[in-house]
Write a protein that holds these residues in place. Structure first.
Motif, PDB file in Angstrom:
ATOM      1  N   TYR A 224     -52.936  19.675 -12.492  1.00 43.38           N
ATOM      2  CA  TYR A 224     -52.002  18.608 -12.854  1.00 43.38           C
ATOM      3  C   TYR A 224     -52.136  18.248 -14.335  1.00 43.38           C
ATOM      4  CZ  TYR A 224     -49.840  14.041 -13.229  1.00 43.38           C
ATOM      5  OH  TYR A 224     -49.059  12.991 -13.638  1.00 43.38           O
ATOM      6  N   TYR A 225     -53.349  17.941 -14.793  1.00 45.93           N
ATOM      7  CA  TYR A 225     -53.519  17.503 -16.178  1.00 45.93           C
ATOM      8  C   TYR A 225     -53.260  18.636 -17.164  1.00 45.93           C
ATOM      9  CZ  TYR A 225     -55.019  13.057 -14.443  1.00 45.93           C
ATOM     10  OH  TYR A 225     -55.044  11.845 -13.805  1.00 45.93           O
ATOM     11  N   ASN A 226     -53.572  19.851 -16.796  1.00 44.44           N
ATOM     12  CA  ASN A 226     -53.275  21.000 -17.644  1.00 44.44           C
ATOM     13  C   ASN A 226     -51.767  21.104 -17.868  1.00 44.44           C
ATOM     14  OD1 ASN A 226     -54.846  23.991 -18.251  1.00 44.44           O
ATOM     15  ND2 ASN A 226     -52.627  23.915 -18.314  1.00 44.44           N
ATOM     16  N   THR A 227     -51.004  21.049 -16.794  1.00 43.93           N
ATOM     17  CA  THR A 227     -49.543  21.161 -16.892  1.00 43.93           C
ATOM     18  C   THR A 227     -48.949  19.985 -17.661  1.00 43.93           C
ATOM     19  OG1 THR A 227     -49.447  22.396 -14.830  1.00 43.93           O
ATOM     20  CG2 THR A 227     -47.410  21.324 -15.541  1.00 43.93           C
ATOM     21  N   GLU A 228     -49.391  18.761 -17.319  1.00 37.65           N
ATOM     22  CA  GLU A 228     -48.855  17.570 -17.987  1.00 37.65           C
ATOM     23  C   GLU A 228     -49.173  17.577 -19.485  1.00 37.65           C
ATOM     24  OE1 GLU A 228     -46.816  15.118 -16.595  1.00 37.65           O
ATOM     25  OE2 GLU A 228     -46.773  16.648 -15.022  1.00 37.65           O
ATOM     26  N   THR A 229     -50.385  17.970 -19.842  1.00 30.80           N
ATOM     27  CA  THR A 229     -50.762  18.006 -21.252  1.00 30.80           C
ATOM     28  C   THR A 229     -49.974  19.073 -22.001  1.00 30.80           C
ATOM     29  OG1 THR A 229     -52.969  17.138 -20.799  1.00 30.80           O
ATOM     30  CG2 THR A 229     -52.692  18.359 -22.859  1.00 30.80           C
ATOM     31  N   ALA A 230     -49.806  20.234 -21.406  1.00 33.65           N
ATOM     32  CA  ALA A 230     -49.024  21.293 -22.054  1.00 33.65           C
ATOM     33  C   ALA A 230     -47.593  20.814 -22.319  1.00 33.65           C
ATOM     34  CB  ALA A 230     -49.029  22.555 -21.198  1.00 33.65           C
ATOM     35  N   ASP A 231     -46.976  20.162 -21.329  1.00 33.38           N
ATOM     36  CA  ASP A 231     -45.618  19.644 -21.508  1.00 33.38           C
ATOM     37  C   ASP A 231     -45.581  18.563 -22.587  1.00 33.38           C
ATOM     38  OD1 ASP A 231     -44.742  21.366 -19.529  1.00 33.38           O
ATOM     39  OD2 ASP A 231     -44.573  19.806 -17.986  1.00 33.38           O
ATOM     40  N   TYR A 232     -46.569  17.671 -22.589  1.00 34.35           N
ATOM     41  CA  TYR A 232     -46.666  16.596 -23.577  1.00 34.35           C
ATOM     42  C   TYR A 232     -46.803  17.173 -24.992  1.00 34.35           C
ATOM     43  CZ  TYR A 232     -48.862  12.572 -25.978  1.00 34.35           C
ATOM     44  OH  TYR A 232     -49.202  11.565 -26.850  1.00 34.35           O
ATOM     45  N   LEU A 233     -47.667  18.162 -25.168  1.00 32.68           N
ATOM     46  CA  LEU A 233     -47.848  18.767 -26.490  1.00 32.68           C
ATOM     47  C   LEU A 233     -46.608  19.525 -26.943  1.00 32.68           C
ATOM     48  CD1 LEU A 233     -51.557  19.982 -26.262  1.00 32.68           C
ATOM     49  CD2 LEU A 233     -50.664  17.974 -27.480  1.00 32.68           C
ATOM     50  N   ARG A 234     -45.909  20.165 -26.017  1.00 36.37           N
ATOM     51  CA  ARG A 234     -44.652  20.831 -26.380  1.00 36.37           C
ATOM     52  C   ARG A 234     -43.650  19.815 -26.926  1.00 36.37           C
ATOM     53  NH1 ARG A 234     -45.836  23.767 -21.506  1.00 36.37           N
ATOM     54  NH2 ARG A 234     -46.338  25.912 -22.067  1.00 36.37           N
ATOM     55  N   ALA A 235     -43.555  18.651 -26.270  1.00 34.91           N
ATOM     56  CA  ALA A 235     -42.635  17.606 -26.720  1.00 34.91           C
ATOM     57  C   ALA A 235     -43.071  17.052 -28.083  1.00 34.91           C
ATOM     58  CB  ALA A 235     -42.557  16.488 -25.678  1.00 34.91           C
ATOM     59  N   LEU A 236     -44.370  16.864 -28.294  1.00 34.75           N
ATOM     60  CA  LEU A 236     -44.876  16.312 -29.554  1.00 34.75           C
ATOM     61  C   LEU A 236     -44.737  17.280 -30.728  1.00 34.75           C
ATOM     62  CD1 LEU A 236     -48.296  14.545 -28.784  1.00 34.75           C
ATOM     63  CD2 LEU A 236     -46.196  13.484 -29.609  1.00 34.75           C
ATOM     64  N   LEU A 237     -45.028  18.540 -30.498  1.00 30.97           N
ATOM     65  CA  LEU A 237     -45.126  19.509 -31.593  1.00 30.97           C
ATOM     66  C   LEU A 237     -43.891  20.384 -31.767  1.00 30.97           C
ATOM     67  CD1 LEU A 237     -48.823  20.419 -30.878  1.00 30.97           C
ATOM     68  CD2 LEU A 237     -47.986  19.238 -32.919  1.00 30.97           C
ATOM     69  N   GLY A 238     -43.056  20.455 -30.744  1.00 28.32           N
ATOM     70  CA  GLY A 238     -41.803  21.186 -30.850  1.00 28.32           C
ATOM     71  C   GLY A 238     -41.969  22.645 -31.236  1.00 28.32           C
ATOM     72  N   GLU A 239     -41.103  23.081 -32.141  1.00 29.24           N
ATOM     73  CA  GLU A 239     -41.043  24.495 -32.546  1.00 29.24           C
ATOM     74  C   GLU A 239     -42.146  24.895 -33.523  1.00 29.24           C
ATOM     75  OE1 GLU A 239     -38.683  26.705 -31.293  1.00 29.24           O
ATOM     76  OE2 GLU A 239     -38.258  25.025 -29.939  1.00 29.24           O
ATOM     77  N   ARG A 240     -42.968  23.937 -33.949  1.00 26.34           N
ATOM     78  CA  ARG A 240     -44.014  24.258 -34.925  1.00 26.34           C
ATOM     79  C   ARG A 240     -45.131  25.094 -34.318  1.00 26.34           C
ATOM     80  NH1 ARG A 240     -45.771  18.970 -38.107  1.00 26.34           N
ATOM     81  NH2 ARG A 240     -45.862  17.979 -36.070  1.00 26.34           N
ATOM     82  N   VAL A 241     -45.219  25.092 -32.983  1.00 28.37           N
ATOM     83  CA  VAL A 241     -46.302  25.795 -32.301  1.00 28.37           C
ATOM     84  C   VAL A 241     -45.768  26.493 -31.058  1.00 28.37           C
ATOM     85  CG1 VAL A 241     -47.979  24.041 -33.041  1.00 28.37           C
ATOM     86  CG2 VAL A 241     -46.964  23.895 -30.766  1.00 28.37           C
ATOM     87  N   LYS A 242     -46.627  27.299 -30.477  1.00 26.93           N
ATOM     88  CA  LYS A 242     -46.424  27.845 -29.129  1.00 26.93           C
ATOM     89  C   LYS A 242     -47.610  27.351 -28.315  1.00 26.93           C
ATOM     90  CE  LYS A 242     -43.549  30.330 -28.013  1.00 26.93           C
ATOM     91  NZ  LYS A 242     -42.255  29.997 -27.411  1.00 26.93           N
ATOM     92  N   ILE A 243     -47.314  26.780 -27.150  1.00 25.68           N
ATOM     93  CA  ILE A 243     -48.363  26.306 -26.245  1.00 25.68           C
ATOM     94  C   ILE A 243     -48.561  27.392 -25.196  1.00 25.68           C
ATOM     95  CG2 ILE A 243     -49.089  24.524 -24.612  1.00 25.68           C
ATOM     96  CD1 ILE A 243     -48.741  23.431 -27.455  1.00 25.68           C
ATOM     97  N   ARG A 244     -49.750  27.925 -25.130  1.00 22.68           N
ATOM     98  CA  ARG A 244     -50.069  28.969 -24.146  1.00 22.68           C
ATOM     99  C   ARG A 244     -51.011  28.377 -23.101  1.00 22.68           C
ATOM    100  NH1 ARG A 244     -49.472  34.613 -25.948  1.00 22.68           N
ATOM    101  NH2 ARG A 244     -51.415  35.036 -24.875  1.00 22.68           N
ATOM    102  N   ASP A 245     -50.557  28.360 -21.849  1.00 23.11           N
ATOM    103  CA  ASP A 245     -51.352  27.821 -20.736  1.00 23.11           C
ATOM    104  C   ASP A 245     -52.101  28.957 -20.047  1.00 23.11           C
ATOM    105  OD1 ASP A 245     -48.595  26.701 -20.963  1.00 23.11           O
ATOM    106  OD2 ASP A 245     -49.325  25.167 -19.599  1.00 23.11           O
ATOM    107  N   ALA A 246     -53.419  28.881 -20.040  1.00 27.75           N
ATOM    108  CA  ALA A 246     -54.276  29.827 -19.318  1.00 27.75           C
ATOM    109  C   ALA A 246     -53.922  31.281 -19.630  1.00 27.75           C
ATOM    110  CB  ALA A 246     -54.219  29.568 -17.816  1.00 27.75           C
ATOM    111  N   LYS A 247     -53.661  31.546 -20.895  1.00 28.87           N
ATOM    112  CA  LYS A 247     -53.380  32.913 -21.364  1.00 28.87           C
ATOM    113  C   LYS A 247     -54.511  33.336 -22.294  1.00 28.87           C
ATOM    114  CE  LYS A 247     -49.136  33.172 -19.657  1.00 28.87           C
ATOM    115  NZ  LYS A 247     -49.295  32.559 -18.353  1.00 28.87           N
TER     116      LYS A 247
END
Length: 185
Positions: free
Chosen positions: A46-69
Motif C-alpha cells: 500500500y505505502y509503496n504504491t501510494e508513495t510512487a503515485d505521490y512522487l509522480r504527482a510532485l515531480l512530474g516529467e522531471r523524473v521516472k519513478i520505477r517501482d520494484a524494478k
C-alpha cells in the motif's frame, strides 16, 4: 568443513535470467549473492504504491519513478529497490537498468527487511554512489534519510516522523513525511 559460496558477476546473473534459470523467482543480486525477496505484505504494498503515485504527482516529467524494478550497480549488485527516482532517459532503459549516475534517490519500505535495508543495502547504495537513500520504517513508523556521501559512506542520517523533506536533487520540492510513513496528515 569449509563452506564455499559461488559469487555471481552481473554478466553471469544476466545470462542466467535470460536463460530462465530462476523461473520467475523474485530475487536480487547483492554483492554477488542471490537474495530471495520476501513476499510483500499489505502495508508495504500500500505505502509503496501510494508513495510512487505521490512522487509522480510532485515531480512530474522531471523524473521516472520505477517501482520494484532493478538498478545496476558496479559492486556486482542489482537490487530492486521499492522506489527508484531516476532520470527520464526513455528508451535507454531498453538497453540497461539505471546506473548510479542515472539515479536521484532510492526508497525502501521496511518491515521484515529493516535490518538488511539499514545495513547491507545502505552500504551497497553508498559504495555505488547513490547520493540519497530513504528508508521508510513501517514498524516505528518513521523516515530515515541517508545523504552526504563521502568515500562511499553516508555521513548524515536524519530521522523524521512529521514535517517535510526536500530531496537533494530537487530542493524546490517538499515531500510530506506523513504521506510516506502512514501517520495522519
Amino acid at each position: 568443513m569449509t563452506v564455499t559460496t559461488y559469487k555471481w558477476s552481473l554478466e553471469r546473473y544476466h545470462r542466467a535470467i535470460e536463460a530462465g534459470i530462476f523461473d520467475g523467482q523474485p530475487i536480487e543480486l547483492l554483492r554477488g549473492d542471490l537474495i530471495v525477496m520476501p513476499p510483500e505484505r499489505e502495508p508495504h504494498a500500500y505505502y509503496n504504491t501510494e508513495t510512487a503515485d505521490y512522487l509522480r504527482a510532485l515531480l512530474g516529467e522531471r523524473v521516472k519513478i520505477r517501482d520494484a524494478k532493478p538498478i545496476t550497480l558496479p559492486n556486482d549488485s542489482e537490487p530492486a529497490p521499492d522506489i527508484a527516482v531516476v532520470k527520464p532517459l526513455g528508451e535507454i532503459y531498453l538497453q540497461h537498468h539505471p546506473y548510479p549516475e542515472d539515479i536521484f534517490w532510492v526508497i525502501e519500505f521496511s518491515q521484515a527487511t529493516l535490518s538488511k535495508d539499514l545495513n547491507e543495502k545502505k552500504e551497497i547504495y553508498g559504495e555505488a554512489g547513490i547520493i540519497e537513500y530513504w528508508v521508510v520504517n513501517l514498524k516505528t513508523p518513521q523516515l530515515q534519510v541517508f545523504r552526504d556521501l563521502n568515500n562511499g559512506e553516508y555521513k548524515t542520517e536524519l530521522t523524521f516522523t512529521t514535517g517535510t523533506i526536500s530531496p537533494l536533487a530537487f530542493p524546490d520540492v517538499s515531500v510530506q513525511v506523513q504521506r510516506l510513513i502512514g501517520l495522519p496528515k
